[in-house]
Scaffold this active site. Structure first.
Site, PDB file in Angstrom:
ATOM      1  N   LYS A  98      44.695 -58.466  53.264  1.00 19.53           N
ATOM      2  CA  LYS A  98      45.198 -58.383  52.145  1.00 19.53           C
ATOM      3  C   LYS A  98      44.415 -58.671  50.868  1.00 19.53           C
ATOM      4  O   LYS A  98      43.645 -59.394  50.899  1.00 19.53           O
ATOM      5  CB  LYS A  98      46.544 -59.104  52.010  1.00 19.53           C
ATOM      6  N   ARG A 106      55.884 -56.363  63.215  1.00 20.49           N
ATOM      7  CA  ARG A 106      56.495 -55.438  64.581  1.00 20.49           C
ATOM      8  C   ARG A 106      55.700 -55.859  65.806  1.00 20.49           C
ATOM      9  O   ARG A 106      56.297 -55.985  67.095  1.00 20.49           O
ATOM     10  CB  ARG A 106      56.205 -54.183  64.244  1.00 20.49           C
TER      11      ARG A 106
HETATM   12  N1  BES Z   1      54.900 -59.223  55.541  1.00 18.01           N
HETATM   13  C1  BES Z   1      54.338 -57.933  54.998  1.00 18.01           C
HETATM   14  C2  BES Z   1      55.505 -57.194  54.281  1.00 18.01           C
HETATM   15  C3  BES Z   1      55.791 -57.663  52.913  1.00 18.01           C
HETATM   16  C4  BES Z   1      55.085 -57.271  51.992  1.00 18.01           C
HETATM   17  C5  BES Z   1      56.572 -58.498  52.635  1.00 18.01           C
HETATM   18  C6  BES Z   1      55.262 -57.268  50.693  1.00 18.01           C
HETATM   19  C7  BES Z   1      56.824 -58.974  51.430  1.00 18.01           C
HETATM   20  C8  BES Z   1      56.239 -58.506  50.301  1.00 18.01           C
HETATM   21  C9  BES Z   1      53.936 -56.948  56.428  1.00 18.01           C
HETATM   22  O1  BES Z   1      53.427 -57.987  57.429  1.00 18.01           O
HETATM   23  C10 BES Z   1      53.074 -56.150  55.897  1.00 18.01           C
HETATM   24  O2  BES Z   1      51.851 -56.520  55.740  1.00 18.01           O
HETATM   25  N2  BES Z   1      53.377 -54.822  55.991  1.00 18.01           N
HETATM   26  C11 BES Z   1      52.421 -53.860  55.674  1.00 18.01           C
HETATM   27  C12 BES Z   1      52.615 -52.839  56.578  1.00 18.01           C
HETATM   28  C13 BES Z   1      51.634 -51.634  56.558  1.00 18.01           C
HETATM   29  C14 BES Z   1      50.215 -52.197  57.045  1.00 18.01           C
HETATM   30  C15 BES Z   1      51.753 -50.661  57.604  1.00 18.01           C
HETATM   31  C16 BES Z   1      52.799 -53.178  54.197  1.00 18.01           C
HETATM   32  O3  BES Z   1      54.044 -53.281  54.096  1.00 18.01           O
HETATM   33  O4  BES Z   1      52.014 -53.024  53.507  1.00 18.01           O
HETATM   34 MN    MN Z   2      51.311 -57.935  57.089  1.00 15.53          MN
END
Ligand code: BES
Ligand code: MN
Ligand code: ZN
Length: 501
Positions: free
Chosen positions: A283, A357
């Protein structure tokens, strides 16, 4: 905290501060029962000279009346009488709870009559007053030294004054007040776990929290599976997430047996990523600290288990937490890697940041061994749910319309809001992979839906709902901190199922 119900202030053995709700019509007739006509005239005069208009979030403090039991009287604005609703009630109760805390009120006489109209059910009102009053003492001090906030606020006594509620209501009052006590205690646990940093709140810490909770109630039994045991159960997908981390992954099972032996349990499954760097699909660094909250699904499951066990609820519930830390390293999973899930389906991990997931799918397969009546998973799963529903509502996606309906009802009662997104089969092909049975991400759009579609491949055998709480689990900015959501929603759902609402 003691609490009581009375119609007669003078018979009470303590002095305290009285709180009355007042609408914008500024009618204070209800005070006449406890004060002399001269006092009422004086209060009217004080109101007139003040800026208090009875609006929501306004309040006025009055000292010195002829009733010496009432050290102070607080008038709390309720807004317009004809617009009064559960929402305005909750705002007023939140405001009056802050007044109690900010003024260090110990004994409180709360005029419940002044807060009730025919739109507000008294049982619901008592439960919600209790949730707020018992929730205001939450402070985060765990990692503070010089800036510790003193926790010295505790209400000693709250006396509901009412001429509408009869003394015979006292046992119901007790029941609904205790529900609020237990809900707030679950919420506070969930907030605390969310707020703790990832160097303290590890998968092992979550496991320890569950084990400790298990010691408080015989009906609650905890089992922790370590990596080796998970490996032998075939939970490769869950394990692939923690591969890059020094912290061992944990599968936490909390069985609460409050119901009949043969009664099928309701299963709650929480995402417990104690820190989500994104893994190799790392990230951006801005705001990454917030990814310590990526275990809030797990925190809400722990909080809810605490609540129902404090209530000794007559229901069977299984709480399962899939916990890992998502880190990049030489041993981390790479994009393109293929893993075999516990269900036998293979997954192409195209993005290691779609890790929630991956831990949930194995936990969802695992949970079927309990022959659950319903399974509800709770996860900070997608940033996309923030785009869709903001920080107001959690997303709900389900394979069972009736279950969604029940959850929507609990949402309306608890005001812990959820909103449904569709999970039509048209979305499923987004997950097609050339190299495995499924890919772990969709294309560009409808991220919350494709994430739920992924989970749906593992929940075909039972009634299931998924709650995406990425928007609702914590507050940003100056109020940064866990919200404890959706403990209240889940508890209301379980209370309803145990016919205790
Ligand atoms: N933990 C994150 C989701 C999240 C993002 C929670 C922002 C709270 C605030 C999750 O694991 C994630 O990174 N999801 C990605 C999925 C994508 C890579 C398909 C997302 O939402 O960007
Ligand atoms: Mn994630
Ligand atoms: Zn995550």
């Amino acid at each position: 905290m003691q609490y009581d119900l009375t119609d007669n202030i003078t018979s009470i053995d303590v002095n305290g501060a009285a709180i009355f709700g007042v609408f914008t019509d500024k009618n204070i007739k209800i005070l006449a029962k406890y004060l002399k006509t001269t006092d009422i005239a004086k209060i009217k005069e004080i109101i007139k000279k003040s800026s208090f208009e009875g609006k929501i979030n306004q309040s006025l403090c009055i000292y010195d009346t002829s009733n010496k039991k009432l050290e102070k009287i607080y008038l709390v604005g309720l807004g317009e009488k004809n617009k009064y609703s559960e929402k305005s009630f909750l705002k007023a109760v939140s405001a009056l709870s802050k007044i109690c805390k900010n003024n260090n009120l110990k004994n409180i006489f709360l005029s419940i009559d002044s807060l009730l109209t025919d739109k507000i059910k008294q049982d619901w009102a008592i439960r919600n007053i209790s949730i707020h009053i018992n929730g205001i003492d939450y402070v985060y001090n765990e990692t503070k030294n010089k800036t510790k906030i003193k926790i010295n606020y505790k209400i000693s006594k709250i006396i509901f004054i009412s001429s509408l509620l009869k003394k015979s209501y006292l046992s119901s009052l007790k029941k609904y007040f205790q529900q609020g006590v237990a809900i707030s205690s679950g919420i506070k646990l969930a907030k605390k776990l969310g707020d703790l940093p990832s160097n303290i709140c590890t998968p092992t810490y979550l496991a320890k929290t569950a084990t400790d909770l298990g010691k408080t109630n015989k009906k609650l039994n905890i089992k922790i599976h370590n990596e080796k045991e998970m490996k032998s159960m075939g939970m490769n997908c869950l394990l692939s997430v923690g591969n890059g981390s020094e912290e061992p992954s944990k599968l936490i099972t909390m069985k609460y047996n409050g119901g009949a032996k043969n009664e099928k349990p309701i299963a709650l499954v929480g995402k417990g990523i104690t820190f989500d760097t994104g893994g190799i699909s790392i990230k951006p660094s801005n705001g990454m600290d917030e990814m310590k909250y990526d275990m809030c699904g797990a925190a809400s499951v722990l909080g809810t288990m605490k609540t129902i066990s404090e209530l000794n609820l007559k229901i069977n519930v299984v709480g399962v937490i899939a916990s890992a830390e998502n880190m990049p390293s030489g041993s981390a999973t790479n994009p393109g890697d293929v893993v075999t899930t516990m269900s036998g389906q293979t997954v192409e991990i195209l993005n290691t940041d779609a890790e929630g997931r991956l831990v949930l799918c194995d936990a969802l397969t695992y949970v079927s061994r309990f022959k659950p009546k319903h399974v509800i998973d709770v996860a900070t799963l997608t940033g996309a749910v923030l785009v869709a529903l903001g920080k107001v509502a959690s997303g709900v996606l389900s394979n069972d319309e009736k279950l969604t309906e029940m959850l929507m009802k609990s949402s309306n009662v608890s005001h812990d809001y959820i909103w449904e997104l569709p999970m039509w089969e048209e979305f499923q092909s987004e997950l097609d992979s050339n190299f495995a049975d499924i890919a772990n991400i969709g294309k560009r759009y409808a991220g919350t839906i494709t994430a739920a579609c992924f989970l749906s491949r593992f929940t075909e055998d039972y009634s299931w709902a998924h709650l995406d709480i990425a928007g609702t689990a914590w507050n940003e900015g100056a109020n940064k901190g866990g919200t404890g959501r959706p403990v209240s929603l889940l508890t209301h759902f379980l209370l309803e199922n145990a016919k205790s609402l």
